[in-house]
Design a protein around this motif. Structure first.
Motif, PDB file in Angstrom:
ATOM      1  N   MET A   1       0.887  -1.307   0.171  1.00  0.00           N
ATOM      2  CA  MET A   1      -0.037  -0.160  -0.094  1.00  0.00           C
ATOM      3  C   MET A   1       0.955   1.292   0.133  1.00  0.00           C
ATOM      4  O   MET A   1       2.004   1.397   0.840  1.00  0.00           O
ATOM      5  CB  MET A   1      -0.956  -0.219   1.062  1.00  0.00           C
ATOM      6  N   ILE A   2       0.555   2.150  -0.871  1.00  0.00           N
ATOM      7  CA  ILE A   2       1.054   3.497  -0.903  1.00  0.00           C
ATOM      8  C   ILE A   2       0.324   4.457  -0.390  1.00  0.00           C
ATOM      9  O   ILE A   2      -0.788   4.831  -0.636  1.00  0.00           O
ATOM     10  CB  ILE A   2       1.519   3.777  -2.324  1.00  0.00           C
ATOM     11  N   ARG A   3       1.108   5.243   0.654  1.00  0.00           N
ATOM     12  CA  ARG A   3       0.264   6.447   0.951  1.00  0.00           C
ATOM     13  C   ARG A   3       1.021   7.596   0.450  1.00  0.00           C
ATOM     14  O   ARG A   3       2.047   7.853   0.558  1.00  0.00           O
ATOM     15  CB  ARG A   3       0.272   6.547   2.591  1.00  0.00           C
ATOM     16  N   HIS A   4       0.184   8.532  -0.039  1.00  0.00           N
ATOM     17  CA  HIS A   4       0.468   9.952  -0.510  1.00  0.00           C
ATOM     18  C   HIS A   4      -0.078  10.987   0.298  1.00  0.00           C
ATOM     19  O   HIS A   4      -1.296  11.147   0.662  1.00  0.00           O
ATOM     20  CB  HIS A   4      -0.370  10.027  -1.870  1.00  0.00           C
ATOM     21  N   VAL A   5       0.784  11.857   0.720  1.00  0.00           N
ATOM     22  CA  VAL A   5       0.507  13.094   1.740  1.00  0.00           C
ATOM     23  C   VAL A   5       0.802  14.309   0.965  1.00  0.00           C
ATOM     24  O   VAL A   5       2.279  14.403   0.576  1.00  0.00           O
ATOM     25  CB  VAL A   5       1.143  12.980   3.255  1.00  0.00           C
ATOM     26  N   VAL A   6       0.156  15.171   0.716  1.00  0.00           N
ATOM     27  CA  VAL A   6       0.306  16.428   0.205  1.00  0.00           C
ATOM     28  C   VAL A   6      -0.175  17.707   1.063  1.00  0.00           C
ATOM     29  O   VAL A   6      -1.276  17.598   1.594  1.00  0.00           O
ATOM     30  CB  VAL A   6       0.111  16.459  -1.146  1.00  0.00           C
ATOM     31  N   MET A   7       0.626  18.737   1.197  1.00  0.00           N
ATOM     32  CA  MET A   7       0.159  19.724   2.057  1.00  0.00           C
ATOM     33  C   MET A   7       0.054  21.014   1.223  1.00  0.00           C
ATOM     34  O   MET A   7       1.282  21.054   0.437  1.00  0.00           O
ATOM     35  CB  MET A   7       0.639  19.923   3.311  1.00  0.00           C
ATOM     36  N   PHE A   8      -0.809  21.983   1.314  1.00  0.00           N
ATOM     37  CA  PHE A   8      -0.507  23.110   0.703  1.00  0.00           C
ATOM     38  C   PHE A   8      -0.770  24.316   1.667  1.00  0.00           C
ATOM     39  O   PHE A   8      -1.380  24.387   2.531  1.00  0.00           O
ATOM     40  CB  PHE A   8      -1.777  23.464  -0.344  1.00  0.00           C
TER      41      PHE A   8
ATOM     42  N   ALA B   1     -12.147  17.026  -3.989  1.00  0.00           N
ATOM     43  CA  ALA B   1     -13.147  16.089  -3.511  1.00  0.00           C
ATOM     44  C   ALA B   1     -13.557  15.272  -4.575  1.00  0.00           C
ATOM     45  O   ALA B   1     -14.178  14.113  -4.362  1.00  0.00           O
ATOM     46  CB  ALA B   1     -14.372  16.656  -3.033  1.00  0.00           C
ATOM     47  N   THR B   2     -13.561  15.541  -5.916  1.00  0.00           N
ATOM     48  CA  THR B   2     -13.970  14.866  -7.074  1.00  0.00           C
ATOM     49  C   THR B   2     -12.709  13.820  -7.482  1.00  0.00           C
ATOM     50  O   THR B   2     -13.154  12.876  -8.165  1.00  0.00           O
ATOM     51  CB  THR B   2     -13.892  15.746  -8.307  1.00  0.00           C
ATOM     52  N   MET B   3     -11.502  13.788  -7.034  1.00  0.00           N
ATOM     53  CA  MET B   3     -10.343  13.038  -7.298  1.00  0.00           C
ATOM     54  C   MET B   3     -10.568  11.815  -7.255  1.00  0.00           C
ATOM     55  O   MET B   3     -10.428  10.917  -8.286  1.00  0.00           O
ATOM     56  CB  MET B   3      -9.166  13.344  -6.615  1.00  0.00           C
ATOM     57  N   PRO B   4     -11.284  10.960  -5.980  1.00  0.00           N
ATOM     58  CA  PRO B   4     -11.295   9.593  -6.028  1.00  0.00           C
ATOM     59  C   PRO B   4     -12.162   8.888  -7.191  1.00  0.00           C
ATOM     60  O   PRO B   4     -11.864   8.044  -7.543  1.00  0.00           O
ATOM     61  CB  PRO B   4     -11.963   9.509  -4.609  1.00  0.00           C
ATOM     62  N   LYS B   5     -13.092   9.468  -7.359  1.00  0.00           N
ATOM     63  CA  LYS B   5     -14.306   8.994  -8.438  1.00  0.00           C
ATOM     64  C   LYS B   5     -13.731   9.233  -9.907  1.00  0.00           C
ATOM     65  O   LYS B   5     -13.542   8.513 -10.431  1.00  0.00           O
ATOM     66  CB  LYS B   5     -15.578   9.951  -8.345  1.00  0.00           C
TER      67      LYS B   5
ATOM     68  N   TYR C   1      -9.226   8.048   0.992  1.00  0.00           N
ATOM     69  CA  TYR C   1      -8.773   9.300   0.425  1.00  0.00           C
ATOM     70  C   TYR C   1      -9.500  10.517   1.497  1.00  0.00           C
ATOM     71  O   TYR C   1     -10.796  10.447   1.669  1.00  0.00           O
ATOM     72  CB  TYR C   1      -9.383   9.780  -0.891  1.00  0.00           C
ATOM     73  N   GLU C   2      -8.676  11.193   2.159  1.00  0.00           N
ATOM     74  CA  GLU C   2      -9.194  12.286   3.239  1.00  0.00           C
ATOM     75  C   GLU C   2      -8.271  13.432   2.932  1.00  0.00           C
ATOM     76  O   GLU C   2      -7.386  13.400   2.514  1.00  0.00           O
ATOM     77  CB  GLU C   2      -8.594  11.727   4.704  1.00  0.00           C
ATOM     78  N   PHE C   3      -9.070  14.537   3.179  1.00  0.00           N
ATOM     79  CA  PHE C   3      -8.540  16.012   3.007  1.00  0.00           C
ATOM     80  C   PHE C   3      -9.239  16.845   3.837  1.00  0.00           C
ATOM     81  O   PHE C   3     -10.337  16.730   4.224  1.00  0.00           O
ATOM     82  CB  PHE C   3      -8.663  16.306   1.416  1.00  0.00           C
ATOM     83  N   GLY C   4      -8.676  18.039   3.866  1.00  0.00           N
ATOM     84  CA  GLY C   4      -9.221  19.138   4.739  1.00  0.00           C
ATOM     85  C   GLY C   4      -8.431  20.085   5.090  1.00  0.00           C
ATOM     86  O   GLY C   4      -7.279  20.126   4.979  1.00  0.00           O
ATOM     87  N   PRO C   5      -8.950  21.342   5.481  1.00  0.00           N
ATOM     88  CA  PRO C   5      -8.345  22.504   6.105  1.00  0.00           C
ATOM     89  C   PRO C   5      -7.347  22.224   7.271  1.00  0.00           C
ATOM     90  O   PRO C   5      -8.145  21.511   8.281  1.00  0.00           O
ATOM     91  CB  PRO C   5      -9.111  23.378   5.927  1.00  0.00           C
ATOM     92  N   ASP C   6      -6.382  22.771   7.797  1.00  0.00           N
ATOM     93  CA  ASP C   6      -5.939  22.874   9.005  1.00  0.00           C
ATOM     94  C   ASP C   6      -6.784  23.411  10.082  1.00  0.00           C
ATOM     95  O   ASP C   6      -7.345  24.599   9.768  1.00  0.00           O
ATOM     96  CB  ASP C   6      -4.485  23.717   8.722  1.00  0.00           C
ATOM     97  N   LEU C   7      -6.799  23.118  11.062  1.00  0.00           N
ATOM     98  CA  LEU C   7      -7.583  23.485  12.376  1.00  0.00           C
ATOM     99  C   LEU C   7      -7.188  24.872  13.029  1.00  0.00           C
ATOM    100  O   LEU C   7      -7.833  25.277  13.858  1.00  0.00           O
ATOM    101  CB  LEU C   7      -7.972  22.479  13.403  1.00  0.00           C
ATOM    102  N   GLY C   8      -6.043  25.109  12.640  1.00  0.00           N
ATOM    103  CA  GLY C   8      -5.357  26.092  13.236  1.00  0.00           C
ATOM    104  C   GLY C   8      -4.743  26.028  14.734  1.00  0.00           C
ATOM    105  O   GLY C   8      -4.842  26.849  15.806  1.00  0.00           O
TER     106      GLY C   8
ATOM    107  N   VAL D   1      -4.033  16.744   1.863  1.00  0.00           N
ATOM    108  CA  VAL D   1      -4.669  15.507   1.389  1.00  0.00           C
ATOM    109  C   VAL D   1      -3.737  14.260   1.917  1.00  0.00           C
ATOM    110  O   VAL D   1      -2.588  14.274   1.581  1.00  0.00           O
ATOM    111  CB  VAL D   1      -4.739  15.662  -0.021  1.00  0.00           C
ATOM    112  N   VAL D   2      -4.474  13.226   1.944  1.00  0.00           N
ATOM    113  CA  VAL D   2      -3.921  11.875   2.311  1.00  0.00           C
ATOM    114  C   VAL D   2      -4.708  10.881   1.527  1.00  0.00           C
ATOM    115  O   VAL D   2      -5.893  10.683   1.658  1.00  0.00           O
ATOM    116  CB  VAL D   2      -4.080  11.626   3.933  1.00  0.00           C
ATOM    117  N   GLY D   3      -3.974  10.090   0.585  1.00  0.00           N
ATOM    118  CA  GLY D   3      -4.412   9.180  -0.106  1.00  0.00           C
ATOM    119  C   GLY D   3      -3.805   7.858  -0.006  1.00  0.00           C
ATOM    120  O   GLY D   3      -2.685   7.824  -0.093  1.00  0.00           O
ATOM    121  N   ASP D   4      -4.666   6.785  -0.087  1.00  0.00           N
ATOM    122  CA  ASP D   4      -3.851   5.545  -0.181  1.00  0.00           C
ATOM    123  C   ASP D   4      -4.098   4.540  -1.267  1.00  0.00           C
ATOM    124  O   ASP D   4      -5.287   4.734  -1.812  1.00  0.00           O
ATOM    125  CB  ASP D   4      -4.506   4.603   0.910  1.00  0.00           C
TER     126      ASP D   4
END
Length: 98
Positions: free
Chosen positions: A1-8, A27-31, A39-46, A56-59
């Motif tokens: 399994m490969i995990r991809h993590v990207v931060m912006f 949000a459209t990427m998995p489909k 596939y999980e993603f979201g803004p930082d909570l600060g 974004v974290v994708g497996d």
């Protein structure tokens, strides 16, 4: 399994509409790509100063599936047309998970 993590980090002048467009496009990427296991993603909570703004974290089942995602035309369109114009910084890593 490969995990991809990207931060912006968003550009200082990225408005809420641009930030929402990034969120909505991601949000459209998995489909669109059809190769994600998770596939999980979201803004930082600060909660900590200096964090990136969005992640974004994708497996993916294997390296081939990740490369299919990475090189998929819709993924490339979203990266170049929506994400890159809105961000100032990006960090990413891919690693193997059991």
């Amino acid at each position: 399994m490969i995990r991809h993590v990207v931060m912006f980090r968003f550009r200082d002048d990225a408005d809420e509409a641009q930030r929402q467009a990034v969120h909505d496009a991601i949000a459209t990427m998995p489909k669109a790509t059809g190769v994600t296991e998770a596939y999980e993603f979201g803004p930082d909570l600060g909660l900590a100063e200096g964090n990136f703004d969005f992640t974004v974290v994708g497996d993916f089942a294997d390296q081939e599936a990740y490369l299919t995602y990475r090189d998929h035309p819709e993924h490339q369109r979203i990266v170049f047309d929506i994400i890159r114009p809105a961000i100032s910084d990006r960090a990413a890593i891919q690693f193997e998970i059991p």
